[in-house]
Design an enzyme around this catalytic site. Structure first.
Site, PDB file in Angstrom:
ATOM      1  CG  HIS A   1     -57.149   0.028 -35.887  1.00  0.00           C
ATOM      2  ND1 HIS A   1     -55.921  -0.246 -35.334  1.00  0.00           N
ATOM      3  CD2 HIS A   1     -57.805  -1.149 -35.926  1.00  0.00           C
ATOM      4  CE1 HIS A   1     -55.841  -1.530 -35.048  1.00  0.00           C
ATOM      5  NE2 HIS A   1     -56.976  -2.116 -35.404  1.00  0.00           N
ATOM      6  CG  ASP A   2     -53.668   2.839 -35.258  1.00  0.00           C
ATOM      7  OD1 ASP A   2     -53.425   3.977 -34.821  1.00  0.00           O
ATOM      8  OD2 ASP A   2     -54.424   2.034 -34.669  1.00  0.00           O
TER       9      ASP A   2
ATOM     10  N   GLY B   1     -55.131  -3.589 -39.492  1.00  0.00           N
ATOM     11  CA  GLY B   1     -54.604  -2.446 -38.763  1.00  0.00           C
ATOM     12  C   GLY B   1     -53.098  -2.287 -38.858  1.00  0.00           C
TER      13      GLY B   1
END
Length: 261
Positions: A118-119, A136
């Protein structure tokens, strides 16, 4: 697209000439651009934004919820740029409230079994070899190559045109234009082969080498080296990019190689 053995949610927006192979599942709130090929047994979950002329191979899972206990189901996306190839069993998670998205750029090759958490923001023209893993909140520049089984710590940054050798553990930021190798990960020179392939002149490569000699081979600390580079090296796009990367590094940049006794 007319594949009765695939499931495509009525709310998905799929361009007319997209090919979806059997046993693939495409969820609601998905957008797929023209010319893209989706292989068998792919799962594309809510929030996927896939560009034109991409290829996604069997077993991949795109835009799954983050593997982050802080995630509360917020409406985020996973974006894949045009002409990018995702090989077998790649997992790309969507974002959290930090950046609200995970983004892969254009013309990338993400080889089998890679994971992009994520991200993460990945630039254009990158190659991630098999089993490379991004935790992440990682930022990767353009034209970056990660050799096989590279693992990158969360919140790290990797600069444009960097090359990281296989099996590396990336715990610190990797500046632009360099080769990173050994354990702990260290500066081992600039990525001269990659730069030549991309049209950098001999003079420009020499300029970049001279900058990194000051940073890594003159026994200065990073602050001293940056001041000397700024004072003594002619202002160029590459010089300023390197200085800005050092200034903006939150985790600190990787060290120069020190031979053990």
């Amino acid at each position: 697209m007319n594949q009765p053995l695939a499931y495509v949610h009525p709310g998905a927006k799929i361009a007319k000439n997209v090919v979806v192979e059997p046993f693939t599942t495409i969820h609601n709130n998905v957008i797929i651009g023209e010319g893209t090929w989706i292989g068998s047994n792919v799962t594309i979950m809510e929030g996927a934004r896939i560009g034109k002329n991409c290829s996604i191979f069997p077993g991949s899972v795109i835009s799954a919820p983050p593997q982050d206990l802080k995630y509360q189901g917020e409406d985020t996306i996973a974006e894949i740029g045009d002409n990018t190839t995702i090989r077998e069993c790649v997992t790309i998670n969507k974002g959290t409230t930090d950046r609200m998205k995970t983004k892969i750029g254009k013309n990338c090759l993400i080889m089998a079994y890679c994971h992009i958490a994520h991200d993460c923001i990945v630039g254009d023209n990158c190659i991630f070899s098999n089993n490379s893993t991004l935790a992440g909140h990682i930022t990767v520049g353009d034209h970056v190559i990660l050799a096989g089984m590279t693992a990158v710590h969360q919140f790290c940054s990797i600069g444009n045109h960097a090359f990281v050798t296989g099996g590396s553990l990336v715990r610190k930021d990797v500046p632009p234009y360099v080769k990173a190798a050994r354990e702990p990960l260290s500066y081992v020179g600039i990525n001269s082969v990659g730069l030549r392939r991309r049209g950098f002149t001999t003079e420009k490569i020499r300029e970049i080498q001279n900058i990194y000699r000051i940073l890594y081979q003159k026994n200065y600390n990073n602050t001293q080296a940056a001041e000397i580079i700024e004072a003594e090296m002619e202002a160029t796009t590459e010089r300023d990019e390197i200085l800005q990367f050092i200034k903006n590094s939150h985790r600190g940049i990787m060290k120069g190689y020190i031979a053990s006794n």
